[in-house]
Structure formats: C-alpha cells, structure tokens
Design an enzyme around this catalytic site. Structure first.
Site, PDB file in Angstrom:
ATOM      1  CE  LYS A  63      38.614  37.501  31.907  1.00 39.16           C
ATOM      2  NZ  LYS A  63      38.814  38.666  31.434  1.00 39.16           N
TER       3      LYS A  63
HETATM    4  C1  LIG Z   1      39.504  39.379  30.249  1.00 36.81           C
HETATM    5  C2  LIG Z   1      40.844  39.544  29.835  1.00 36.81           C
HETATM    6  C3  LIG Z   1      41.656  40.650  29.624  1.00 36.81           C
HETATM    7  C4  LIG Z   1      40.914  42.408  30.089  1.00 36.81           C
HETATM    8  O1  LIG Z   1      40.018  42.721  30.493  1.00 36.81           O
HETATM    9  P1  LIG Z   1      39.324  43.214  30.639  1.00 36.81           P
HETATM   10  O2  LIG Z   1      38.853  44.105  32.144  1.00 36.81           O
HETATM   11  O3  LIG Z   1      37.721  43.194  29.640  1.00 36.81           O
HETATM   12  O4  LIG Z   1      39.981  44.627  30.047  1.00 36.81           O
HETATM   13  C5  LIG Z   1      43.313  40.802  29.976  1.00 36.81           C
HETATM   14  N1  LIG Z   1      43.546  39.569  30.815  1.00 36.81           N
HETATM   15  C6  LIG Z   1      43.265  38.389  30.253  1.00 36.81           C
HETATM   16  C7  LIG Z   1      44.088  37.730  29.708  1.00 36.81           C
HETATM   17  C8  LIG Z   1      42.417  38.398  29.847  1.00 36.81           C
HETATM   18  O5  LIG Z   1      41.787  37.110  30.367  1.00 36.81           O
END
Ligand SMILES: *Cc1c(COP(=O)(O)O)cnc(C)c1O
Length: 390
Positions: free
Chosen positions: A186
């Site tokens: 991210k």
């Molecule tokens: C990565 C992601 C999540 C989950 O995030 P985590 O921190 O890995 O639990 C939720 N929604 C979207 C659209 C994502 O890309």
C-alpha cells in the site's frame, strides 16, 4: 526479449533508515507491543485526516470488520459493496453477520456505479462501502445523497486512497468510518496495519474496545508507571491491536506521503506517454477537481486486437523478470461468493470486462528510472510481438 538481471517485485515497499532505526529502538526498549508509538501514530493520522478519532489496528480488514459492528450490522442486514474489490471488503460484512450485496462498477473509473448501487437497495440494506479504487475517488456526492435518502451508513474502504480527495475533501471523512491499510503493497506501510477514523464518539469507543478483546482499558496504560489498573471485559472482542513495532514504521512513513505520491504520479505519466500507441486502454485521466492517490496503474489490454490473452501477458512479464498484479478478478467470479450467494459470471458486465483485461504494473516510489524503463520496454516488446496491426 531483454530480461532484467533481478526480478522486479510488484508493490515492493520503500523502507528508509529512519524507520529501521525506530524499529531497533523499540526492540531495545523492550516495549514492542501496543504502546506510545501506536499512540503517536494515531495522533499523527488524526491530524492528517482532521478526524476526531483515529484507531490503529493490525489491518484494514480489522478496521472494516469493526466498522460494521460499530454501525450495528447484524445477521440479515445487507451491505452494498462493489463487485470489483478485494475479498476483505466483502468478508468484513460477512463476519459481522451481514450479507454483501455486489454492484457493478463504471468502466472508466472502475469505481462503484451509484445508479447500480441504488437499484440494489432493499428493505434490509443498512450500509454502503465505497472503495476508492486504485486511489480514484468514488462519486461521494452521489453516494452521500443515496445514503441520506435511504438512511444508510457509509463506511469508506480507503485501502488504496490515503491521499485521495473528492472535490477538496479527504476521503475517509465522508461517512461514519474511514478504513485505511498499511499492508506491504500500500501507499505507506507498517508490514501489516490499518487505521479506522471517525468523528463519532460511540463508534470510536466501540472500535477501540472491540479491537482489544473487549477490554475497557488499553493494555499499555494498564502496565504503565501510572499504577496498576484493573480492566473489565465488556464485550467478546477481537485481537486487532497494532504493535509499536508496526507504528515505528508508520510514524516515519506518514510524513513522506506527499513525496511518495509525487514519485508515483511521475511514473504514472511516464507510463501513459509510453503506452499511447499500444492496443491498450490507459487509466482514465486523473480527475481535475479531485486528488487521485495513484495507488495502482491498471493497464487494460485490448484483447480483441491482441493475439495473446491477459494471462499469457502476465506470464511473459514474469518471464521478463517484472512482477505484475491483477486488481481484481471481481468477487462474483470467485467460488465462495458464487456458492454462497448465487452470483455468476456476467452478473456485472463492467466488472467482468475489467477482470478479463486488467494488469497492474509496478508503481512504487522505490522504482528507479531504469526500473520504469525496463517495465516499459517489456510491455512494448510483448505487445508489439502479438499485435497484428503494429
Ligand atoms: C488491501 C485491501 C484491503 C485489506 O487491507 P489489509 O490491511 O491487508 O487488511 C481492503 N480493501 C482493499 C480494496 C484492499 O486493497
């Protein structure tokens, strides 16, 4: 075919010396669990979003799950989510006892289609979860209007969208709760990690309590030098707290948000210029009145004009030592949601269309200009070799 010496990992995070030193200092201090660094990261994030409350958790999935519980989702309730999203958006609803109701996206923006969302509203609908896909803001004016008219809660999935703004207002601050991810791929990273922001006292208290076993007080306050404090268990909660080891990364990554975003935007424009003439659909232009977080660069292969399939393209990119991603194969194409809710291919024509064609190229502030040039060369080489017209 030119082949890089080493594999270019998709979504590899940029880790700098300051956070390495901060993690080491946490380790040396002995305080590695939830403590002062988590508290500081929450405060920084609260200031960044301008929200009254920010609760650090161990993932965005946890933030979404606790948001569903905080707004009172119960068995039988329906929650509207886009078909084109990661499984976590749907699973958070399911684990709260609710039923995820999928809606199609717009082809251009890849975001939830507000008109389709409104068509899917029933007497059981309680909430709507817009996902700011790839970092592009959803039509929050239309979604807020639908939510107001049908008395629905809005919980924003901002996993791609820390920097995103809709008409000058930060996303994550439109609805009841905004949920963020600091997963390794991210925009900023803590390894695993997430944040929930809200202006609502009651939601904040519920999320804080449910995130730590349902205890009435933070463990780190309990063991501090202010004296021992008893806790009370007030609910059967979850183990979703963030550790200081994770926050040690976050407190140094957050101030670099803009620098990292500038670099991704630069790479984005370089890709756009380089792929103009190829049989592809480029990402829709960046919105002029809003801010796109440039989280994912999603190239859509014009498969009707190509001799290879999307999956063959993925294979050849990997052979060229370039990591790629697919965001996403829409939820209605996965066995669980088909078997459980009866969804099938063709239910969401735009999400189907995107699922068959989309490829995410590396887009990270860690990429050197040479890395970017390697990605471009590989894409051009592979598509040139398989385009009848070129
Ligand atoms: C990565 C992601 C999540 C989950 O995030 P985590 O921190 O890995 O639990 C939720 N929604 C979207 C659209 C994502 O890309």
């Amino acid at each position: 075919m030119p082949r890089r010496k080493n594999f270019l990992v998709f979504g590899s995070p940029l880790i700098e010396e300051a956070e390495i030193a901060e993690v080491v200092s946490s380790l040396r201090s002995g305080w590695i669990g939830t403590g002062p660094k988590v508290h500081r990261f929450e405060e920084m994030f609260r200031n960044f979003t301008g929200s009254r409350f920010a609760m650090a958790l161990n993932s965005c999935t946890a933030a979404l799950h606790l948001s569903m519980l905080a707004i009172g989702i119960k068995p039988g309730d329906e929650v509207i989510i886009p078909a084109l999203t990661f499984a976590a958006t749907a699973n958070a609803v399911i684990h709260a006892g609710g039923r995820p109701v999928l809606v199609d996206c717009q082809r251009e923006t890849m975001n939830m289609d507000p008109e389709d969302a409104e068509r899917k509203i029933t007497k059981k609908t309680r909430a709507i979860i817009p996902v700011h896909f790839a970092g592009r803001p959803c039509a929050m004016d239309a979604i807020a209007d639908i939510a107001r008219r049908h008395r629905l809660h809005v919980v924003e999935d901002c996993a791609h969208a820390i920097e995103t703004e809709f008409q000058g207002k930060k996303v994550g601050t439109f609805g009841a709760v905004g949920c963020y991810s600091f997963y390794v791929t991210k925009n900023i990273v803590t390894g695993e990690g997430g944040m929930a922001v809200t202006d609502n006292d009651e939601y904040a208290a519920r999320i804080k309590t449910l995130g730590l076993h349902g205890l009435s007080r933070d463990a780190w306050k309990r063991f501090s030098d202010k004296g021992y404090k008893h806790y009370q268990v007030v609910e059967a909660g979850f183990k979703y707290n963030m550790m200081d080891l994770q926050a040690a990364l976050g407190i140094h990554q957050l101030p670099r948000l803009d620098r990292y975003w500038q670099r991704r935007q630069e790479i984005w424009h370089t890709y756009n210029d380089a792929f103009q003439d190829l049989p592809v659909f480029l990402p829709a232009p960046l919105p002029g009145d809003s801010k796109h977080a440039c989280h994912l660069y999603t190239l859509l292969l014009d498969t009707g004009r190509l001799k290879i399939s999307r999956d063959q393209f993925l294979e050849q990119m990997t052979e060229a030592n370039i990591g790629v991603g697919v965001h996403y194969i829409a939820l209605h194409l996965h066995p669980f949601y088909q078997l459980t809710y009866g969804y099938k291919p063709g239910d969401f024509p735009n999400a189907d269309w995107i699922s068959e064609r989309t490829v995410s190229l590396p887009l990270s502030p860690k990429l050197s200009n040479e890395d970017v040039a390697d990605v471009i060369a590989a894409v051009r080489e592979i598509l040139h070799g398989h385009t009848p017209a070129l």
